[in-house]
Design a protein around this motif. Sequence first.
Motif, PDB file in Angstrom:
ATOM      1  N   THR A 162      30.363  53.323  45.192  1.00  0.00           N
ATOM      2  CA  THR A 162      31.566  53.899  44.585  1.00  0.00           C
ATOM      3  C   THR A 162      31.700  55.376  44.945  1.00  0.00           C
ATOM      4  O   THR A 162      32.804  55.859  45.208  1.00  0.00           O
ATOM      5  N   GLN A 201      36.810  49.933  40.832  1.00  0.00           N
ATOM      6  CA  GLN A 201      35.825  49.015  40.234  1.00  0.00           C
ATOM      7  C   GLN A 201      36.218  48.668  38.796  1.00  0.00           C
ATOM      8  O   GLN A 201      36.092  47.533  38.366  1.00  0.00           O
ATOM      9  N   ASP A 226      36.771  48.018  45.454  1.00  0.00           N
ATOM     10  CA  ASP A 226      35.427  48.257  44.913  1.00  0.00           C
ATOM     11  C   ASP A 226      35.067  47.103  43.974  1.00  0.00           C
ATOM     12  O   ASP A 226      35.563  47.021  42.862  1.00  0.00           O
ATOM     13  N   GLU A 227      34.235  46.201  44.463  1.00  0.00           N
ATOM     14  CA  GLU A 227      33.798  45.004  43.714  1.00  0.00           C
ATOM     15  C   GLU A 227      34.977  44.227  43.131  1.00  0.00           C
ATOM     16  O   GLU A 227      35.053  44.028  41.912  1.00  0.00           O
TER      17      GLU A 227
HETATM   18 MG    MG Z   1      30.107  51.073  42.040  1.00  0.00          MG
END
Ligand code: MG
Length: 247
Positions: free
Chosen positions: A43, A84, A160-161
Amino acid sequence: MITVKNLHKTYPGALEPSLSGLSFSFPKGRIAGLLGPNGAGKTTTISILCGLVRADSGDAQIFDLHQDAHHREAIKKMIGIVPQQIALFPQLSALENLTYFGNLYGLKGKPLRTKIEDYLQRFGLEKNGKKEVYKFSGGMKRRTNIIAALLHDPQLLILDEPTAGVDVQSRNMILQFLREYNQQQGVSILYTSHLLEEAQSLCEEVAIIDQGRLVMQGQPLQLIQQHPECRNLEEVFLHHTGLAVRD
Ligand SMILES: [Mg+2]
Ligand SMILES: Nc1ncnc2c1ncn2[C@@H]1O[C@H](COP(=O)(O)OP(=O)(O)OP(=O)(O)O)[C@@H](O)[C@H]1O
């Protein structure tokens, strides 16, 4: 697509650096994965690339533009970011949220409305456009969060994820969308995950990082072939990053 060179970052007050000379690059037009365990610096790296966090030293480039005050606005228009954490207004409907994010990019009126409706349809949310987001399931929130990053037609989509906390059906839809979006529209995609099986099936190139440093980079199959003792990317990953749990 992106290049990071010798990035260093220690957050104010932190005892340990989050990035310690991280370097890697991905060519344009690919689906690339930035992989690593919890706390590896995924991140942080993405935040530096997007201009949300400032590196202590080193260089981050997107499509040959250096991430600095001079290029910040140009880069912002070229990229779509799916953070995220879900970043939606819970009390607003999906339509209201997406209209708000479209307006931020200067989109409005009928063209914006048509685009939002097309994406709601494509992500299986057409019946829920008017529902407040706090009533959505985790998968519906994720899908809405992804649409918010697509409205201005970015050349690079950074996620992000994007499959964290979603069920198998939503996950399949998201991954299938990313493959089609990359192939049909030629959009470059950078995705982070610690789900190695998912990354192996989705990504053409991956960079594995740990403790703020590059561990290895390459095509998943090549990396597996370079490790005769490993059967899949997860085993390669564990071979290099070890079994100790991370903070
Ligand atoms: Mg992260
Ligand atoms: N704002 C912050 N202030 C202080 N330390 C931070 C901050 N953000 C991240 N860190 C620390 O920096 C390191 C890298 O964090 P980062 O969030 O980039 O990792 P990550 O790979 O995205 O992890 P995860 O898989 O858990 O999302 C971690 O040790 C984390 O605790």
